[in-house]
Design an enzyme around this catalytic site. Structure first.
Site, PDB file in Angstrom:
ATOM      1  CG  ASP A  49      10.609 -15.400  -5.263  1.00  0.00           C
ATOM      2  OD1 ASP A  49      11.513 -14.961  -5.985  1.00  0.00           O
ATOM      3  OD2 ASP A  49      10.348 -16.611  -5.180  1.00  0.00           O
ATOM      4  CG  ASP A 118      15.568 -10.428   0.918  1.00  0.00           C
ATOM      5  OD1 ASP A 118      15.625 -11.124  -0.116  1.00  0.00           O
ATOM      6  OD2 ASP A 118      16.191 -10.701   1.964  1.00  0.00           O
ATOM      7  CD  GLU A 121      12.422 -11.471  -4.084  1.00  0.00           C
ATOM      8  OE1 GLU A 121      12.969 -12.130  -4.983  1.00  0.00           O
ATOM      9  OE2 GLU A 121      12.449 -11.800  -2.872  1.00  0.00           O
TER      10      GLU A 121
END
EC number: 3.1.26.3
Length: 227
Positions: A49, A118, A121
């Site tokens: 991220d 998720d 990332e």
């Protein structure tokens, strides 16, 4: 370690051959599949991220050298939010390679937006740890592609625009209501209605409540512009 056929195929779609293939395996391992001998992707997601954020910050500054912070912030958010990461994950069929526990597998985890975002990332972090920032940046810019050039149109949230339209005319903020929910639990479909105090309204349907609200607001704005 030796990669499975699914991970080799993902490696090819990424265009990066891992010197530490265990990083790619960890990046696609959901917490439902983790064990004492297999790490999940949560820590990599945290790192990825931040890598994505730095790359997008640099890219936006280079793309528009005169934009203010107020203009850049919504563009940045549009490029790094979970929906954008999930869209890129679908583009490279990342869901096919996810390592999921039985419960997540049965509930359609390979198609879930949160899991895909998720994992995307985490994959970015895996590339970063495997080959460094330059390679990770090249990967991100290639996968996000034209999204960076067109982000200005995507960054303007229709819900914000509709609220500003209402406030400018002395109306209360728009209200949103879920009219209908259909489909199975792992792939729900939402129909959202938005209404203004003057009686104008519109509806939209999407597999995300947030996107359905945005689509409804966009439809109502278009309706108001025609009237």
């Amino acid at each position: 370690m030796k990669l499975s056929a699914e991970l080799k195929a993902l490696e090819a779609r990424l265009g990066h051959k891992f010197t530490r293939p265990e990083l790619l395996l960890r990046a696609v391992t959901h917490s439902s599949m983790s064990s004492t001998t297999r790490e999940d992707n949560q820590r990599l997601e945290f790192l990825g991220d931040r890598v994505l954020g730095l790359v997008m910050s640099e890219a936006l500054l280079a793309h528009d050298r005169h934009a203010s912070e107020g203009q850049l912030a919504p563009r940045f958010n549009a490029l790094v939010r979970k929906e954008a990461c999930a869209d890129v994950a679908r583009q490279i069929d990342l869901g096919d390679a996810l390592k999921l526990g039985r419960s997540e597998m049965m509930s359609g985890g390979r198609r879930k937006q949160a899991l895909l975002g998720d994992a995307m990332e985490a994959v970015i972090a895996a590339v970063y740890k495997d080959a460094g920032f330059e390679v990770a940046r090249d990967l991100i810019l290639r996968l996000w592609g034209s999204r960076i050039d067109t982000v200005e149109a995507d960054a303007r949230d229709p819900k914000t625009s509709l609220q500003e339209w209402a406030q400018g005319r002395g109306l209360n903020p728009p209200t949103y209501e879920m009219v209908k929910r259909s489909g199975p639990d792992h792939a729900p479909v939402f129909t959202i209605a938005v209404q203004l105090g003057n009686g104008d309204s519109a509806e939209a349907t999407d597999n995300s409540k947030r996107k359905a609200e945005q689509a409804a607001a966009k439809a109502l704005l278009a309706q108001l512009e025609r009237s």
